[in-house]
Design a protein around this motif. Structure first.
Motif, PDB file in Angstrom:
ATOM      1  N   GLN A 634     -10.913   3.936  -8.432  1.00 43.22           N
ATOM      2  CA  GLN A 634     -10.730   3.299  -9.726  1.00 43.22           C
ATOM      3  C   GLN A 634     -11.104   1.824  -9.697  1.00 43.22           C
ATOM      4  OE1 GLN A 634      -6.859   4.043 -11.213  1.00 43.22           O
ATOM      5  NE2 GLN A 634      -7.117   2.825 -13.074  1.00 43.22           N
ATOM      6  N   TYR A 635     -10.800   1.153  -8.593  1.00 39.88           N
ATOM      7  CA  TYR A 635     -11.087  -0.276  -8.474  1.00 39.88           C
ATOM      8  C   TYR A 635     -11.829  -0.523  -7.167  1.00 39.88           C
ATOM      9  CZ  TYR A 635      -7.426  -0.256 -11.981  1.00 39.88           C
ATOM     10  OH  TYR A 635      -6.673   0.014 -13.082  1.00 39.88           O
ATOM     11  N   PRO A 636     -13.111  -0.252  -7.128  1.00 40.70           N
ATOM     12  CA  PRO A 636     -13.879  -0.402  -5.882  1.00 40.70           C
ATOM     13  C   PRO A 636     -13.808  -1.837  -5.358  1.00 40.70           C
ATOM     14  CG  PRO A 636     -15.156   0.749  -7.564  1.00 40.70           C
ATOM     15  CD  PRO A 636     -13.945   0.209  -8.250  1.00 40.70           C
ATOM     16  N   GLY A 637     -13.574  -1.960  -4.081  1.00 39.87           N
ATOM     17  CA  GLY A 637     -13.578  -3.261  -3.430  1.00 39.87           C
ATOM     18  C   GLY A 637     -12.234  -3.951  -3.366  1.00 39.87           C
ATOM     19  N   TYR A 638     -11.322  -3.612  -4.266  1.00 36.97           N
ATOM     20  CA  TYR A 638     -10.053  -4.338  -4.281  1.00 36.97           C
ATOM     21  C   TYR A 638      -9.205  -3.985  -3.056  1.00 36.97           C
ATOM     22  CZ  TYR A 638      -5.728  -6.407  -5.938  1.00 36.97           C
ATOM     23  OH  TYR A 638      -4.603  -7.172  -6.046  1.00 36.97           O
ATOM     24  N   ALA A 639      -9.150  -2.706  -2.705  1.00 35.95           N
ATOM     25  CA  ALA A 639      -8.374  -2.312  -1.524  1.00 35.95           C
ATOM     26  C   ALA A 639      -8.923  -2.979  -0.266  1.00 35.95           C
ATOM     27  CB  ALA A 639      -8.388  -0.798  -1.366  1.00 35.95           C
ATOM     28  N   GLU A 640     -10.241  -3.130  -0.201  1.00 32.12           N
ATOM     29  CA  GLU A 640     -10.833  -3.785   0.962  1.00 32.12           C
ATOM     30  C   GLU A 640     -10.387  -5.245   1.057  1.00 32.12           C
ATOM     31  OE1 GLU A 640     -12.276  -1.757  -1.024  1.00 32.12           O
ATOM     32  OE2 GLU A 640     -13.013  -0.135   0.259  1.00 32.12           O
ATOM     33  N   GLU A 641     -10.265  -5.904  -0.113  1.00 32.52           N
ATOM     34  CA  GLU A 641      -9.802  -7.287  -0.106  1.00 32.52           C
ATOM     35  C   GLU A 641      -8.360  -7.377   0.394  1.00 32.52           C
ATOM     36  OE1 GLU A 641     -11.329 -10.170  -0.643  1.00 32.52           O
ATOM     37  OE2 GLU A 641     -13.198  -9.023  -0.747  1.00 32.52           O
ATOM     38  N   LEU A 642      -7.521  -6.420   0.002  1.00 27.12           N
ATOM     39  CA  LEU A 642      -6.140  -6.416   0.484  1.00 27.12           C
ATOM     40  C   LEU A 642      -6.082  -6.139   1.984  1.00 27.12           C
ATOM     41  CD1 LEU A 642      -4.178  -4.538  -2.323  1.00 27.12           C
ATOM     42  CD2 LEU A 642      -4.193  -6.975  -1.846  1.00 27.12           C
ATOM     43  N   GLU A 643      -6.959  -5.277   2.476  1.00 29.66           N
ATOM     44  CA  GLU A 643      -6.981  -4.997   3.914  1.00 29.66           C
ATOM     45  C   GLU A 643      -7.462  -6.223   4.692  1.00 29.66           C
ATOM     46  OE1 GLU A 643      -9.353  -1.495   4.120  1.00 29.66           O
ATOM     47  OE2 GLU A 643      -7.669  -0.146   3.715  1.00 29.66           O
ATOM     48  N   ARG A 644      -8.417  -6.953   4.117  1.00 28.91           N
ATOM     49  CA  ARG A 644      -8.834  -8.199   4.762  1.00 28.91           C
ATOM     50  C   ARG A 644      -7.666  -9.190   4.821  1.00 28.91           C
ATOM     51  NH1 ARG A 644     -14.451  -8.689   5.048  1.00 28.91           N
ATOM     52  NH2 ARG A 644     -15.588  -7.120   3.832  1.00 28.91           N
ATOM     53  N   ARG A 645      -6.895  -9.230   3.756  1.00 29.56           N
ATOM     54  CA  ARG A 645      -5.721 -10.108   3.734  1.00 29.56           C
ATOM     55  C   ARG A 645      -4.727  -9.713   4.813  1.00 29.56           C
ATOM     56  NH1 ARG A 645      -1.184  -9.383  -0.169  1.00 29.56           N
ATOM     57  NH2 ARG A 645      -0.002 -11.298  -0.336  1.00 29.56           N
ATOM     58  N   PHE A 646      -4.524  -8.419   4.997  1.00 26.84           N
ATOM     59  CA  PHE A 646      -3.623  -7.944   6.046  1.00 26.84           C
ATOM     60  C   PHE A 646      -4.126  -8.361   7.429  1.00 26.84           C
ATOM     61  CE2 PHE A 646      -3.093  -4.514   9.194  1.00 26.84           C
ATOM     62  CZ  PHE A 646      -1.729  -4.631   9.408  1.00 26.84           C
ATOM     63  N   ILE A 647      -5.421  -8.252   7.643  1.00 23.50           N
ATOM     64  CA  ILE A 647      -5.989  -8.630   8.946  1.00 23.50           C
ATOM     65  C   ILE A 647      -5.811 -10.126   9.183  1.00 23.50           C
ATOM     66  CG2 ILE A 647      -8.145  -8.801  10.253  1.00 23.50           C
ATOM     67  CD1 ILE A 647      -9.023  -6.203   8.849  1.00 23.50           C
ATOM     68  N   ARG A 648      -6.023 -10.934   8.139  1.00 30.94           N
ATOM     69  CA  ARG A 648      -5.834 -12.377   8.293  1.00 30.94           C
ATOM     70  C   ARG A 648      -4.382 -12.701   8.634  1.00 30.94           C
ATOM     71  NH1 ARG A 648      -9.479 -12.557   3.780  1.00 30.94           N
ATOM     72  NH2 ARG A 648      -7.709 -12.695   2.336  1.00 30.94           N
ATOM     73  N   ARG A 649      -3.445 -12.013   7.982  1.00 28.73           N
ATOM     74  CA  ARG A 649      -2.037 -12.238   8.308  1.00 28.73           C
ATOM     75  C   ARG A 649      -1.736 -11.898   9.761  1.00 28.73           C
ATOM     76  NH1 ARG A 649       1.157  -9.308   3.465  1.00 28.73           N
ATOM     77  NH2 ARG A 649       1.282 -11.000   1.948  1.00 28.73           N
ATOM     78  N   THR A 650      -2.252 -10.752  10.206  1.00 25.47           N
ATOM     79  CA  THR A 650      -2.008 -10.326  11.587  1.00 25.47           C
ATOM     80  C   THR A 650      -2.576 -11.334  12.569  1.00 25.47           C
ATOM     81  OG1 THR A 650      -2.088  -8.006  10.867  1.00 25.47           O
ATOM     82  CG2 THR A 650      -2.321  -8.450  13.222  1.00 25.47           C
ATOM     83  N   ALA A 651      -3.794 -11.830  12.298  1.00 23.90           N
ATOM     84  CA  ALA A 651      -4.412 -12.803  13.190  1.00 23.90           C
ATOM     85  C   ALA A 651      -3.588 -14.092  13.248  1.00 23.90           C
ATOM     86  CB  ALA A 651      -5.834 -13.104  12.718  1.00 23.90           C
TER      87      ALA A 651
END
Length: 836
Positions: A634-651
């Motif tokens: 439904q919203y292409p690309g948005y989930a990927e942005e949230l996953e990138r945010r998760f990776i940045r938090r983990t780092a």
């Protein structure tokens, strides 16, 4: 009064508070009861020392104690806002919403019933004016269930039950004080017999005005605190000012309920702060308020108890009869709610089932305390209240409070023991024996490894091993006798343990900042529902709670209606973004639970239970993946942005860990560490920001992925994007009914639906459409359409669909194929120009 003497007295009271808590635990009595008894003894001793001729050495201290500036305003404007505000900050409000009906019944309806019952009982048995009787009823109707809540926690009572009692303790003070202000006004104006209906009609206005003041104040406070993200002490200072300013503004400027204003401010801060403040800052803020509330609660009890000997100085013999009337009326009115109204709410499925023993404990645990004494003190201080009413209010409120503290408070734990609430159930008792056996086996293995590593004396090792082996043998034997646990009970216990471990894992991820504090509230609420579902209804309750965690709620549907019908996209965008992040957080948590099943649960409950739990866990993960896939489509690309945010938090979390380890190893000094952490905090704040979600743009991108629209030009696609309306349906929702008029065509953006007609069913998924046949054959609908998964539909009206059909060859081919599949002659399909 000498400031040194006053400081000495206050410091001594803190010593008393510090000693009272361990004493209460040792005597197994409520903390408030110990404080009240100590306060009464101090007040009585001070009066005795001043009036005796035995010694004059302690007269200055006694005079200072009795001369402390203890006024009702001190309780109402200093201590009460602290207690109420802290209570709201520590509550799981999303879970409270699930039980709002019983909470409001116990907190508001019960207070009104108690006020009226006690008031009219006193009016019938005394010569006191009705207004004064109702005033007394309002004063003594506020309860302090903290004692029964603490005992419920110690005996592992259902969490939901303790939460309902906590909600009552938060709101019933507000309701009682609002009624107190109402009837206090009648007494001061000299109106002896107020009309009860008109009096209660003012009650909602007091609540609404206070709620508005508290909400506005908290919104402003959160906005200011968010500006000071790097200054934690500044945030805490603003939070300390908030409840007092809200109380004063509501009481003095608006004429509303200050208590309601404080409650509304705390609730608003609790809901909005997690999304605006750093998680650690919010944790520290709550810890600060926990300490402030502990001191305020203890001081308000002990200072109020100091007044009791003074308030009872003019007691008469006939007053004891009126105290008995108040006691009986209060208990009977509360019993009507607990044993009359609450079961009716349970039968109507508006309240959880509260077993009779727990209701008895709640009835007997309705203690009164400092708030009741503070309100009575306010009456005795008012020069506009007649002296005889001052005297009777002070005596009845104080006598009733003493009864609840000394009679009910001291026997509450005994009552709970007699009801059997402090005993483990047969299932839990059998389970505990198995847990002991498994734990001792693990301990034996670890001890054996430890003795080898440290090369201990072999004679000592053999001696201790023999003793330990005897205990282990006994534990295994008793565990083997616990074969009477049914499989369904083992499954329920395993699910409770699994959900509990899920909750612990969420808290660990929040501490690591892998999951935001905003999402923590959501996923923790889901984990609590899983625990309660498994505890009350076993596997079915767990599965029901699991389905609810991924379902679209009512607020989400309301936001979808606002977006689809009125073009208001803000709420839907925010909730959709929350749903994205919640599903990602749940997926992260669930993938860590398999190891716990294979370890602890398999050893305690066996292989069959472990395999079943693995199956249930796999279904939950599958449901989350399906929901995520639908949102990604439904919203292409948005989930990927949230996953990138998760990776940045983990780092960032790993980077902070490395800096801390190197600092502990002495590789660099405090100055360098402080600079690194400040820079890391800046980057972490930037990483906390969530990407925006544009519903309109994402919908256009989604349309481009439909195979049905591949031959349309860009201009036609844009027009189509503006024409299509979005509709969200949850599992089980009926999209179309048989025999309904045909006016729209539905395109499935994500999810799946099931069509049923003449006993036959078939399913459609993403990229397919339905509803077109009834339009093109000019017939009423012959099918029922029901969603079998959370589904997003794009809806097109009949006129636009016919025009689109004329332009798109791909769409015409799809309609033709669909007609042949359903056995419809394509000749019967009619478009706008009379042909397909």
């Amino acid at each position: 009064m000498d400031i040194i003497l006053v400081t000495t007295i206050i410091a001594s009271l803190f010593v008393v508070i510090g000693l009272a808590e361990p004493l209460a635990a040792r005597l197994r009595l409520p903390f408030s009861v110990i404080l009240a008894v100590v306060g009464i003894l101090i007040g009585a001793s001070a009066i005795f020392l001043l009036r005796t001729d035995l010694t004059d050495a302690l007269n200055p201290m006694a005079a200072a104690i009795l001369g402390l500036p203890i006024r009702s305003n001190v309780f109402l404007y200093v201590f009460l806002p602290t207690l109420l505000f802290q209570a709201t900050l520590g509550m799981n409000l999303r879970r409270m919403v699930d039980d709002w009906v019983p909470i409001l019944v116990l907190a508001v309806v019960a207070v009104v019933v108690a006020t009226v019952s006690i008031g009219y009982a006193l009016f019938w048995f005394s010569a006191i004016p009705l207004a004064a009787c109702l005033l007394i009823g309002a004063i003594v109707s506020t309860t302090d269930p903290s004692a029964v809540v603490s005992i419920f926690r110690s005996i592992s009572a259902p969490r939901r039950l303790a939460r309902i009692i906590e909600g009552e303790s938060l709101l019933n003070d507000a309701a009682a004080i609002a009624l107190f202000g109402l009837f206090m006004g009648y007494v001061m104006l000299g109106i002896p017999d107020p009309e009860l209906g008109s009096a209660l009609a003012q009650f909602p206005m007091l609540i609404a005005g206070g709620a508005l003041v508290g909400w506005l104040g908290a919104r402003v406070a959160v906005w200011v605190m968010a500006l000071f993200a790097r200054h934690e002490l500044a945030q805490q200072s603003i939070s300390v000012a908030l409840p007092y300013l809200a109380y004063i503004v509501a009481e003095q400027s608006v004429g509303a309920s200050g208590v309601i204003a404080v409650v509304a401010a705390g609730l608003t801060l609790n809901l909005t702060a997690p999304g605006r403040l750093p998680p650690q800052a919010l944790t520290n803020l709550r810890e600060l308020w926990d300490v402030l509330a502990h001191w305020a609660g203890a001081l308000i009890f002990i200072l109020a108890a100091l007044l009791i000997p003074r308030l009872l100085e003019e007691v008469r013999l006939e007053d004891f009869f009126l105290i008995a009337v108040v006691v009986i009326a209060a208990i009977l009115s509360r019993a009507v709610i607990l044993f009359g109204l609450l079961p009716l709410l349970t039968a109507a499925k508006l309240s959880p089932m509260v077993e009779r023993p727990y209701r008895v404990a709640i009835l007997w645990g309705g203690l009164r305390g400092a708030v009741t004494l503070a309100l009575a003190l306010a009456v005795t201080e008012s020069v506009r209240v007649p002296d005889d009413i001052q005297r009777i209010v002070g005596i009845l409120a104080t006598g009733f409070t003493l009864f609840t503290l000394l009679a009910q408070g001291t026997t509450l734990r005994w009552i709970i023991g007699r009801l059997g609430l402090d005993q483990l159930s047969p299932i839990d008792h059998a389970l505990s024996r198995q847990v002991i056996a498994v734990a001792l086996q693990t301990v034996r293995e670890d001890v054996a490894q430890t003795t080898e590593n440290y090369d201990l004396n072999r004679d000592i090792v053999r001696s201790e091993a023999k003793r330990f082996g005897e205990r282990l043998e006994t534990a295994v034997k008793t565990a083997e006798e616990a074969t009477d646990i049914l499989d369904r009970d083992r499954i329920a216990l395993g699910l409770i343990a699994l959900a509990g471990h899920e909750r612990d894992t969420i808290l660990a991820r929040v501490r690591e900042r892998t999951i935001s504090a905003r999402m923590a509230d959501l996923v923790l609420s889901d984990a609590d529902r899983l625990i309660e579902g498994a505890r009350t209804q076993g596997r079915s309750g767990y599965q029901r709670a699991a389905r609810r965690s991924v379902a679209y709620g009512r607020t989400f549907r309301a936001a979808a209606v606002l977006h689809g019908r009125y073009g208001v996209s803000g709420p839907l965008a925010r909730m959709t973004a929350d749903r994205f992040e919640m599903l990602l957080s749940q997926r992260l948590i669930l993938r860590d639970l398999g190891t716990f099943i294979d370890g602890r649960i398999r050893r305690i409950h066996g292989r069959r239970v472990a395999e079943l739990l693995h199956d249930l866990l796999a279904r939950r993960i599958e449901g989350i993946e399906t929901a995520l896939e639908g949102l990604r489509l439904q919203y292409p690309g948005y989930a990927e942005e949230l996953e990138r945010r998760f990776i940045r938090r983990t780092a960032l979390r790993l980077e902070e860990r490395e800096y801390t380890l190197m600092r502990e190893d002495g590789l660099f000094g405090a100055e360098v560490y402080t600079a690194l952490m400040q820079e890391l905090t800046t980057r972490r704040m930037a990483a906390e920001g969530r990407p925006g979600l544009d519903l309109a743009v994402r919908r256009g991108a989604l349309i481009e992925q439909f195979p049905l629209f591949t031959d349309l030009e860009d201009a036609a696609l844009k027009r189509l994007s503006r024409s299509l309306k979005t509709r969200y349906v949850d599992i089980g929702d009926v999209v179309l009914h048989k025999d309904s008029p045909a006016s729209s065509v539905f395109f499935i953006a994500s999810g799946a639906v099931e069509l049923e007609s003449a006993g036959q069913t078939w399913r459609l998924g993403r990229g397919e459409m339905f509803g077109q046949m009834a339009i093109l054959t000019n017939r009423v609908r012959r099918v029922d359409v029901r969603a079998i998964a959370p589904t997003t539909l794009l809806v097109l009206d009949e006129d636009r669909f016919r025009r689109l059909l004329e332009r798109s060859a791909a769409l015409r081919d799809a309609v033709w194929a669909s007609a042949e599949k359903r056995g419809i002659d394509p000749v019967d399909l009619v478009a706008g120009d009379g042909k397909i």
